[in-house]
Design a protein around this motif. Sequence first.
Motif, short mmCIF file in Angstrom:
data_model
loop_
_atom_site.label_atom_id
_atom_site.label_comp_id
_atom_site.label_asym_id
_atom_site.label_seq_id
_atom_site.Cartn_x
_atom_site.Cartn_y
_atom_site.Cartn_z
N THR A 64 47.68 32.22 45.65
CA THR A 64 47.95 31.88 44.38
C THR A 64 46.61 31.66 43.61
O THR A 64 46.39 32.18 42.72
N GLU A 65 45.64 30.76 44.07
CA GLU A 65 44.47 30.46 43.32
C GLU A 65 43.61 31.57 43.34
O GLU A 65 42.83 31.69 42.43
N LYS A 116 44.40 34.80 43.13
CA LYS A 116 44.88 35.61 41.84
C LYS A 116 44.63 34.85 40.60
O LYS A 116 44.17 35.59 39.47
N ARG A 117 44.94 33.70 40.70
CA ARG A 117 44.56 32.81 39.30
C ARG A 117 43.30 32.88 38.65
O ARG A 117 42.83 33.18 37.85
N ASN A 118 42.16 32.69 39.81
CA ASN A 118 40.80 32.67 39.66
C ASN A 118 40.28 34.21 39.10
O ASN A 118 39.41 34.23 38.37
N GLN A 174 41.67 34.78 35.55
CA GLN A 174 41.07 34.00 34.66
C GLN A 174 39.52 34.51 34.52
O GLN A 174 39.01 34.31 33.50
N SER A 222 54.68 33.71 37.79
CA SER A 222 53.92 32.34 37.03
C SER A 222 53.66 32.76 35.53
O SER A 222 53.26 33.64 35.42
N PHE A 260 50.68 32.00 34.52
CA PHE A 260 49.55 32.64 34.36
C PHE A 260 49.32 33.89 34.56
O PHE A 260 48.45 34.58 34.02
N GLU A 261 50.38 34.52 35.29
CA GLU A 261 50.22 36.04 35.16
C GLU A 261 50.74 36.68 34.05
O GLU A 261 50.11 37.69 33.68
#
Length: 265
Positions: A117-118, A120-122, A125, A161, A163-164
Amino acid sequence: MTFNLNNPSRERAERQLRYLARRPESVLVLTETASSAGCDLLERRFTAAGYSVTFPRPEQRGERGAMIVSRLETRPLETGVTYLPHRAVGVTVDSDEGPVDVIGLYVPSRDATEVKTERKRNFLQECRHRLLDGEGDAMRLVLGDFNVLEPGHVPRYRFFSPFEYEFYNWFGAAGYEDAFRHLHPEELDYSWVGRTGDGYRYDHAHVSGRLADRLTACSYVHEPRTMPDRLTDHSALAVGLAITATQPLQVSDPHHEPEPVPALF
């Protein structure tokens, strides 16, 4: 056209090559590449046939990325993405109206684990902070397998989520248009279908504002996924633009390029 290769074996890459060589699109964004025999074959054969090939190889074992193959002369384009940069590949081609930037993305997939998850989030971003926007006179396309859905996706899936969805929304805020939605505001179509038959519109193309008025077509090409001896698990996405390229390359059929014969001595 964006086309998810699904990291092919050498045999499947041969079949993909035969299919892609017949496609009319001038620029191909190929996602889910790897340092593998199948992707090596595609890079080698397209290059030998005179195509421009941009393929930053993933260095980490098991890592995936993107490749851009073009029948047009290209110049390297720095995307600015430094986290997993092999997943954000850029080139510039020339047209009768000026340079056109093409950026291919292969966004990491994830599961419920914190690590993925992190990751993909990074990456998302980094893309939001680094990618060039679509404002003003820029002629720019960003396309590929984003592994995200539009916020109004039908059906709605609970496991995505905020963020996506924020990544999808970033394009509109940055001056881009979703090419498929621009031409098909209400249509339901999908590029990946799960075992239960549920569809997901994972593969996207976003165009800068100046290019939105030049869109002539944007549609999913389901044949690679649905043909009996299927080429990949994704449908492709083809985009048409009413502009003329000014630097075409003299290319031959990459499928008929002979493989080198190993020397005996």
